[in-house]
Design an enzyme around this catalytic site. Structure first.
Site, PDB file in Angstrom:
ATOM      1  N   ASP A  12      -1.388 -57.613 -11.951  1.00  0.00           N
ATOM      2  CA  ASP A  12      -0.869 -58.970 -11.773  1.00  0.00           C
ATOM      3  C   ASP A  12      -1.540 -59.569 -10.539  1.00  0.00           C
ATOM      4  OD1 ASP A  12       0.463 -57.915  -9.599  1.00  0.00           O
ATOM      5  OD2 ASP A  12       2.491 -58.385 -10.307  1.00  0.00           O
ATOM      6  N   THR A  71       4.138 -52.997  -6.539  1.00  0.00           N
ATOM      7  CA  THR A  71       4.643 -51.634  -6.359  1.00  0.00           C
ATOM      8  C   THR A  71       4.020 -50.635  -7.329  1.00  0.00           C
ATOM      9  OG1 THR A  71       6.407 -52.042  -7.941  1.00  0.00           O
ATOM     10  CG2 THR A  71       6.913 -52.470  -5.607  1.00  0.00           C
ATOM     11  N   HIS A 102      -0.678 -31.938 -16.425  1.00  0.00           N
ATOM     12  CA  HIS A 102       0.556 -31.474 -17.071  1.00  0.00           C
ATOM     13  C   HIS A 102       1.172 -32.486 -18.032  1.00  0.00           C
ATOM     14  CE1 HIS A 102       1.725 -28.015 -14.084  1.00  0.00           C
ATOM     15  NE2 HIS A 102       0.501 -27.900 -14.565  1.00  0.00           N
ATOM     16  N   HIS A 137       2.070 -27.286 -21.801  1.00  0.00           N
ATOM     17  CA  HIS A 137       2.221 -28.696 -21.435  1.00  0.00           C
ATOM     18  C   HIS A 137       2.037 -29.606 -22.651  1.00  0.00           C
ATOM     19  CE1 HIS A 137       2.346 -27.252 -17.401  1.00  0.00           C
ATOM     20  NE2 HIS A 137       1.138 -26.722 -17.506  1.00  0.00           N
TER      21      HIS A 137
HETATM   22  C1  RB5 Z   1       5.245 -59.500  -7.822  1.00  0.00           C
HETATM   23  O1  RB5 Z   1       5.769 -60.196  -6.733  1.00  0.00           O
HETATM   24  C2  RB5 Z   1       5.844 -58.127  -7.886  1.00  0.00           C
HETATM   25  O2  RB5 Z   1       7.177 -58.172  -8.280  1.00  0.00           O
HETATM   26  C3  RB5 Z   1       5.046 -57.243  -8.823  1.00  0.00           C
HETATM   27  O3  RB5 Z   1       3.727 -57.211  -8.401  1.00  0.00           O
HETATM   28  C4  RB5 Z   1       5.474 -55.789  -8.927  1.00  0.00           C
HETATM   29  O4  RB5 Z   1       5.653 -55.238  -7.666  1.00  0.00           O
HETATM   30  C5  RB5 Z   1       6.576 -55.488  -9.856  1.00  0.00           C
HETATM   31  O5  RB5 Z   1       6.875 -54.323 -10.150  1.00  0.00           O
END
Ligand code: RB5
Length: 146
Positions: A12, A71, A102, A137
């Site tokens: 993204d 994240t 695995h 596995h």
């Molecule tokens: C975008 O602000 C953020 O929410 C996205 O990049 C991500 O971290 C979502 O899991």
């Protein structure tokens, strides 16, 4: 005859720069990077990009996939909704290697707001260089598909 692995990449808006660094890195290391964007920095929705990358792997068009968001979690969740995809978020090289060895992961997710570029590239290397061990596995990986 070439056995160059095709790696699809997507993200993204939160991870465009890191995604492009990963694409350049794996290209320099002999992989074929299929970077499906996005390119422009406007806010976008990670499920769109996770699904698009996952579809390339699930169809067999690409061997493996790397997805990124802030994240790494949201785009991983979206990718894992596509049948046949096993995607894990990694912030360390041990996990990146083990999800291949695995879990037979066919996609890696990284959080661009979690790890810096140097570590991210090492995580990518660990993921791409490790092969699935099979054996016991494989039984477990098959159970995920079932
Ligand atoms: C975008 O602000 C953020 O929410 C996205 O990049 C991500 O971290 C979502 O899991």
């Amino acid at each position: 005859m070439t056995d160059t692995k095709r790696i699809v990449l997507s993200s993204d808006h939160a991870a465009i720069a890191l995604r492009q660094a990963v694409a350049a890195h794996i290209t320099a290391n002999g992989y074929e990077a299929i970077d499906i964007g996005p390119i422009t920095p406007e806010s976008t929705h990670y499920p769109i990009h996770g699904k698009a990358a996952a579809a390339r792997v699930a169809s067999g068009d690409c061997d493996l996939g790397i997805v990124l968001c802030g994240t790494g979690q949201g785009i991983m969740m979206a990718a894992n909704k596509v049948t046949g995809i096993r995607c894990g978020v990694c912030s360390d090289t041990f996990s990146a290697s083990m999800i291949r060895a695995h879990n037979n992961a066919n996609m890696l997710s990284i959080g661009a707001r979690v790890v810096g570029e140097g570590l991210a590239l090492e995580i990518v290397d660990a993921f791409l260089r490790t092969e699935f061990e099979g054996g016991r596995h494989a039984t477990r990986a098959d159970m995920i598909e079932d």
